[in-house]
Each structure stands twice: as C-alpha cells, then as structure tokens.
Design a protein around this motif. Structure first.
Motif, PDB file in Angstrom:
ATOM      1  N   ARG A 121       0.841  -1.311   0.077  1.00 12.94           N
ATOM      2  CA  ARG A 121      -0.116  -0.083   0.079  1.00 12.94           C
ATOM      3  C   ARG A 121       0.755   1.407   0.002  1.00 12.94           C
ATOM      4  N   ASN A 122       0.429   2.289  -0.742  1.00 13.40           N
ATOM      5  CA  ASN A 122       1.129   3.378  -0.952  1.00 13.40           C
ATOM      6  C   ASN A 122       2.900   3.460  -1.123  1.00 13.40           C
ATOM      7  N   GLU A 165       5.683   4.009  -3.811  1.00 12.65           N
ATOM      8  CA  GLU A 165       6.073   4.741  -5.041  1.00 12.65           C
ATOM      9  C   GLU A 165       5.155   4.373  -6.487  1.00 12.65           C
ATOM     10  N   TYR A 166       5.386   3.078  -6.796  1.00 12.39           N
ATOM     11  CA  TYR A 166       4.770   2.724  -8.042  1.00 12.39           C
ATOM     12  C   TYR A 166       3.349   1.889  -7.573  1.00 12.39           C
ATOM     13  N   THR A 167       2.707   1.910  -6.718  1.00 13.16           N
ATOM     14  CA  THR A 167       1.660   1.325  -6.332  1.00 13.16           C
ATOM     15  C   THR A 167       0.565   1.519  -7.044  1.00 13.16           C
ATOM     16  N   PRO A 168      -0.237   0.883  -7.980  1.00 12.01           N
ATOM     17  CA  PRO A 168      -1.423   1.232  -8.790  1.00 12.01           C
ATOM     18  C   PRO A 168      -2.211   2.147  -8.189  1.00 12.01           C
ATOM     19  N   LYS A 169      -2.853   3.147  -8.747  1.00 17.24           N
ATOM     20  CA  LYS A 169      -3.896   3.924  -8.365  1.00 17.24           C
ATOM     21  C   LYS A 169      -5.056   3.226  -7.981  1.00 17.24           C
ATOM     22  N   ASN A 170      -5.368   2.102  -8.627  1.00 17.92           N
ATOM     23  CA  ASN A 170      -6.778   1.450  -8.351  1.00 17.92           C
ATOM     24  C   ASN A 170      -6.438   0.468  -7.527  1.00 17.92           C
ATOM     25  N   TYR A 171      -5.316   0.579  -6.650  1.00 16.92           N
ATOM     26  CA  TYR A 171      -4.906  -0.529  -5.556  1.00 16.92           C
ATOM     27  C   TYR A 171      -5.820  -1.113  -4.734  1.00 16.92           C
ATOM     28  N   GLU A 172      -6.996  -0.349  -4.289  1.00 18.15           N
ATOM     29  CA  GLU A 172      -7.936  -0.848  -3.413  1.00 18.15           C
ATOM     30  C   GLU A 172      -8.768  -1.872  -4.071  1.00 18.15           C
TER      31      GLU A 172
END
Lengths: 163, 471
Positions: free
Chosen positions: B246-247, B249-256
């Motif tokens: 989570r959070n 640098e390159y974690t996808p924006k739609n992670y959740e």
C-alpha cells in the motif's frame, strides 16, 4: 556427433564453477571460453577440443541464470553435456540459444563412459555409442517441444505449429 | 477439481496453449539489470525490433556496481562499460532506469517490492535466478537467461513448459523467532529435499510457519527456492501482503479495487491437488550453518561437520561431492560447527539485506566490537534500505562495532565487483550460494542468517544465537 568425453563424476556442477562471476563482464565469447570450468578444473581450457562432450551427474548447471555458462562451454568446443539431470534454467538456456545439446542419460551411460572415451550420439534414435568400449546406451528422448526448438536452431528460429 | 494458486496465475496469463507445444505466457513485469541484458538489446538492434512494452520494463544496476563511495570514478573498465551500456540501452529503448545515483537504486529483487512494482497474481521475469524472491507476494516470478530476456523484451511473452505444483507446508511455531529465522527455515527445507528436490516445480509455501512470517522474511524463503532447483516459489497473498504494498511509489492508483479482486481468488482451493508434498516442522529447529559447497550441505549450529559417509547415505556421487566439499572448505569431519573460526562476515544480498535483516543483526552487535581477526561488512539491499537504516541509527551501531557500512548492490554475494574473498578466507555470509569460488576464487562460504553472521563477527566463530539475548 562424435567426440571425446571429459567426465566430472559428481553432482551439482554449478554455474559459478562453469563460469565464475568475475567473468560475466566479458562480452567476447572467445575470451569468455578461456575461463570455462575454471572454478572446478583450471586445466579444462588447455585440454578441451572442438567437438568434445562433458559427462556429469545430477543437477548439472544449478545456480545462476547466466547464459554465459552454456556460451562459455559452447565456445570452448563442447557440443553436448550428458548428465543424469539438469537444472532447468541451464537446460533452457542451452536449448534457447542453440549453444549445446543438454542430454539426459541413465545410470548405465554414466557408469559406463569414462574420461577420454570416444562416443557418438544419434539423437534421432536416442542412442549413445561408446566407440572406445563398444557399448551402447539409451539417452532420454527430448520432449517434443524441446526437440522442435533444437531442430529449428534455437528459440528465435523456432516457429510454433500453425493450425 | 480445485486449482492451486500457481495454476490460477498460470491460466490467467496463457496467450497460446496447444498440445505438444510450449505454452506462451504473458509477462506483466520485466526487471532488467546490467549483466544479463546487453546481448539481448544487441539482438533487438540486429533484428530492428523495439521493446514491446517499455512501460512494463524496469531496469537497475546492481551486480557489479561498486559499494564504496559512489562519487568516485569506477576504475574497473569492464564494469564501467557494462554500466554505461545499460544506460545507453535504457535510453535508446525508452526503459525506466534506476541508475547508480538514483535513490531507488538497489538489488533488483529488493527494489521491486519496495517500490510497489511487484504485485500479487502477476507474472514477473528477470535475467536472474533469484527472481523467485517476488513469489513472496503471490506472483509467479521466474529467473530467465539472456535469450528469454530478448524474447520478453521483443514480445512481452515467453514460452514455458508448465511446471508442476509442489506444496511445502511449514508447520508449528519457532520458540525463539529472533534466533531461528526465515533463513534457517529455508536452509532446513533445502537440507531435507536437496538442491534438486524442486526441479521442474513451482513451490507453494504454506502453513502457520509461513503465514506467521513478515513480508521481508517471506522474501528470504522464496528467494532460495531456486537453490532447491524449483522454477519459482510462491506464497498466497494475505493482509500482510496487501499492507506492505500500500502507498509505495509505484503502487497502482486503483490498488484497493485490485486488493478486492485478489482477496478470495489468489489462493489454492481446498480441493486442489499438488503433485508433490513436503512438510517441515519448525517447533524445534536450530539455527543453520552450511558446511559444504552447495546449500543442501547444511547442518544445525550445534552439530559437527558430517563425514562423507554420514552425508551420502550410500550414494557414491554424494559421497564424492562431500569429500570434495570438505577438501575445498578445509574442514575435518567431526569438527564442531561452533569451533569453526571465520575471517570475514558479509551481511547483504537479495536473500538477507532488507531493513528487518539489518535490525535483527544490529541487536546482536550493539555496544560490542567485532573480533580482532575478523573483517566484516554490511551492504544494504537498496539505497532506500540504507537510508531507512541510517534514520534508525543502525549505521552507527555497525560502524562502532568496526563493520564497514557500504552502498547498495549485490557485492560479495557473487564476487563480480571488488568485494571478494581472498583465496582460503572463510566467510559467514547471509547470501544464498556457497558454491566453490562464488565469493572469490578459493573463498570459503558458510551460509547463515543475519543474526548468526553478526554473532560470528563478534565471537570470531559460529555461536548458537539461541543463547543470546535478542529481545
């Protein structure tokens, strides 16, 4: 294919002894070949001849994914490695780049073939002939897929079957 | 019938599957470093090919970068050329590169997870056998050679014969988890199943002994899957996995929403079948030390060096291997492991150079000095690990104990840069391979956990860290 055998009668010949890490910076394959097997057998380069085979035990080529390992052997003149089993990345690299043939053998060939024996290999009938000792052994056949890539001359020349 | 986690990931990545042909699978992430990529880029140029998905390809330099002052020039010409070649290749083909001066530089298997590039359910390849590390996140992560690197660069796919699923269950609880670590668990597994025990398989590590581990510890386990001969190793993702990524640098924006899709799906079904199984009970396992020249040649710290007969169980090749190993390692059967004196200590590598590893090792040495006849170094796995460790003051603990505190890279794990053993030197190393010459020609490597390495540095020989206060 006909040639003489260099035998390493042990298991787990790893890629670090096939080509030590310090030489992975070398791009010239002929120069790379001068360091082949250096970690295990410093005399390898002086004794190996074009067309020779290596014979060894289980899990040959274990360790690193360095393609430098089959390349160094291939550019030393080694046409095939005969082993009781192979580590999969080494096997795959050898086939993909068409560097050398990884040939899986049974215990009879491993026990029967000695250092220096002259052998011939006919992959079309999965047969190894020991010319020196006048013996014949079976090799494990290549899987159909591997056979096709080998016959094509490597991964980049291989075209999958079309419907 | 249900499916294993491996089969689910495999099936969701099949591009072409035909009988009697290898399967073409899609690759979600391709990690590139300076040593196994130059010929692949040359191949692309010779055939006028582009990189198919530069956006899914990420590069760094780790194998032969110096770990000394980075502001100084690199004197070794061949290293310098390899580093510059990667810079040029990344520029020419539009690939994101974390170069030697980047705050994100580090060992490729340390930075992938740290940056949120490694994700559950994905396929990841890299021209490095320890790519298996990323399996800790429930990714199918495969080490490949340079021909396959070129194939993936050109097509974002690779041909693969389907490996067989292998279940390794780790049952029980360690009595002292600071002293008996993930490294000891994975060395115990390899000691039992052998260096070829996983050949042709993808291992899934399961059980309480695995779910209890932190993400960094799970990476240590999956990292060494290749030392058992496996194609890959993986662990089903859980809340710890999701939280770790989570959070970043390159974690996808739609992670959740991705997490929602992973939950419930990315796990082995109850009625799935594995082709092979091994169970390790860890309630009573001891810290492990390798005594030979492959990771399977390992024993408890309380044991003595085995005789070739004891080790081989009647197999003549195993016996010959053990004889050669003892000769190379200059060890006599019957010598107590705790009586083996060491010259060097290396805390580093993609196996054990993450923040937790450094924290655990620092507890052993705090306020003490290393033995006068030992030279010791810490090489953090990445610049980010180094910075985090420095923020916690760990660098001072190591430096005050007379450790060298270095810049990040693969370093003495594989002896490509000047960090090598001299012939005959004996090293307690947190790395993954004790092959002959691995850490330098004639160098003798004993694989251990970071706490075992730190304790060996202080005492000058191996000690059973269960006797130390590590709280």
């Amino acid at each position: 294919m006909k040639g003489n055998v260099i035998k390493y009668a042990r298991d787990n010949i790893d890629t670090d002894v096939i080509i030590p890490g310090t030489y992975l910076k070398i791009h010239d394959y002929a120069e790379l070949a001068t360091h082949a097997m250096e970690g295990l057998d410093p005399d390898f380069h002086s004794k190996v001849k074009e067309g020779d085979f290596i014979l060894s035990g289980k899990n040959f080529g274990c360790g690193s994914s360095r393609e430098h390992a089959p390349i160094a052997l291939s550019h030393s003149g080694i046409k095939a490695v005969l082993a009781l089993s192979f580590a999969r990345i080494f096997y795959r690299n050898a086939v993909d780049g068409a560097f050398l043939l990884p040939i899986e053998i049974e215990q009879d060939a491993y026990d029967g073939i000695s250092e220096g024996d002259e052998i011939s290999i006919d992959v079309s009938v999965n047969e190894i002939k020991n010319i020196t000792k006048n013996q014949t052994y079976k090799m494990k056949p290549f899987s159909e897929i591997i056979g096709k890539i080998i016959a094509a001359g490597g991964l980049f020349k291989y075209k999958p079957d079309q419907d | 019938m249900g499916k294993t986690l491996f089969e689910k990931i495999w099936e969701s990545h099949v591009v072409v599957e035909k009988q009697n042909n290898p399967t073409l699978i899609y690759i979600d992430r391709h990690l590139v470093h300076e040593v196994t990529s130059p010929q692949a880029f040359d191949g692309l140029r010779q055939n006028n090919r582009k990189v198919r998905r530069p956006d899914l390809t990420i590069a760094t330099m780790d194998h032969n970068v110096p770990t000394t002052d980075r502001s100084l020039p690199i004197l070794d010409q061949t290293s310098s050329v390899q580093i510059k070649t990667l810079e040029k290749n990344c520029k020419d083909f539009g690939i994101k590169l974390f170069d030697i001066d980047s705050p994100n530089q580090g060992i490729v298997h340390v930075i992938g997870p740290q940056l949120g590039i490694t994700l559950p359910g994905t396929t990841i390849v890299c021209g490095d056998s320890h790519t298996s590390t990323h399996g800790a996140f429930g990714a199918l992560a495969l080490g490949i050679g340079t021909s396959d690197v070129e194939h993936v660069l050109a097509s974002q796919t690779m041909w693969l014969e389907k490996p067989k699923p292998f279940e390794i269950r780790v049952e029980g609880k360690r009595k002292n988890p600071h002293a008996v670590t993930a490294k000891d668990i994975v060395l115990s597994i390899i000691k039992n199943i052998g260096t070829g025990g996983g050949t042709g398989t993808v291992i899934e590590y399961r059980g309480e002994g695995i779910t209890d581990l932190s993400m960094e510890q799970r990476m240590t386990i999956c990292n060494m899957s290749i030392e058992a001969g496996a194609r890959a190793g993986l662990i089903a993702p859980d809340e710890k996995t999701f939280e770790y990524l989570r959070n970043r640098e390159y974690t996808p924006k739609n992670y959740e929403s991705l997490v929602d899709s992973w939950k419930g799906h990315l796990k082995t079904d109850r009625d799935a079948k594995f082709e092979k199984e091994f169970i390790l009970h860890i309630d009573d396992i001891a810290p492990q030390v390798s005594w030979g020249t492959n990771p399977g040649m390992t024993c408890d710290v309380t044991d003595s060096v085995p005789s070739p007969d004891e080790f081989s169980n009647g197999d003549p090749n195993q016996k010959r291997g053990a004889e050669k190993a003892l000769d190379y390692m200059a060890l006599e059967p019957g010598t107590l492991i705790e009586d083996i004196k060491i010259d060097r200590v290396f805390i580093g590598s993609c196996t054990n150079a993450r923040l937790e590893d450094l924290i655990e090792a620092s507890k052993v040495i705090k306020g003490q000095k290393i033995s006068s006849h030992v030279k010791a170094m810490v090489v953090p796995g990445s610049q980010m690990v180094k910075k985090q460790a420095e923020a916690m003051g760990l660098d001072k603990i190591f430096i005050n104990a007379n450790f060298e505190w270095r810049e990040s890279g693969c370093s003495m794990c594989l002896g490509m840069n000047p960090d090598i053993l001299s012939p005959g030197e004996r090293c307690a190393s947190t790395s993954n391979r004790n092959f002959e010459g691995r850490q330098g020609t004639g160098g003798r490597t004993h694989l251990v956990s970071p706490v075992m390495a730190a304790a060996a540095a202080i005492h000058g020989h191996f000690v059973d860290v269960r006797k130390l206060d590590l709280s």
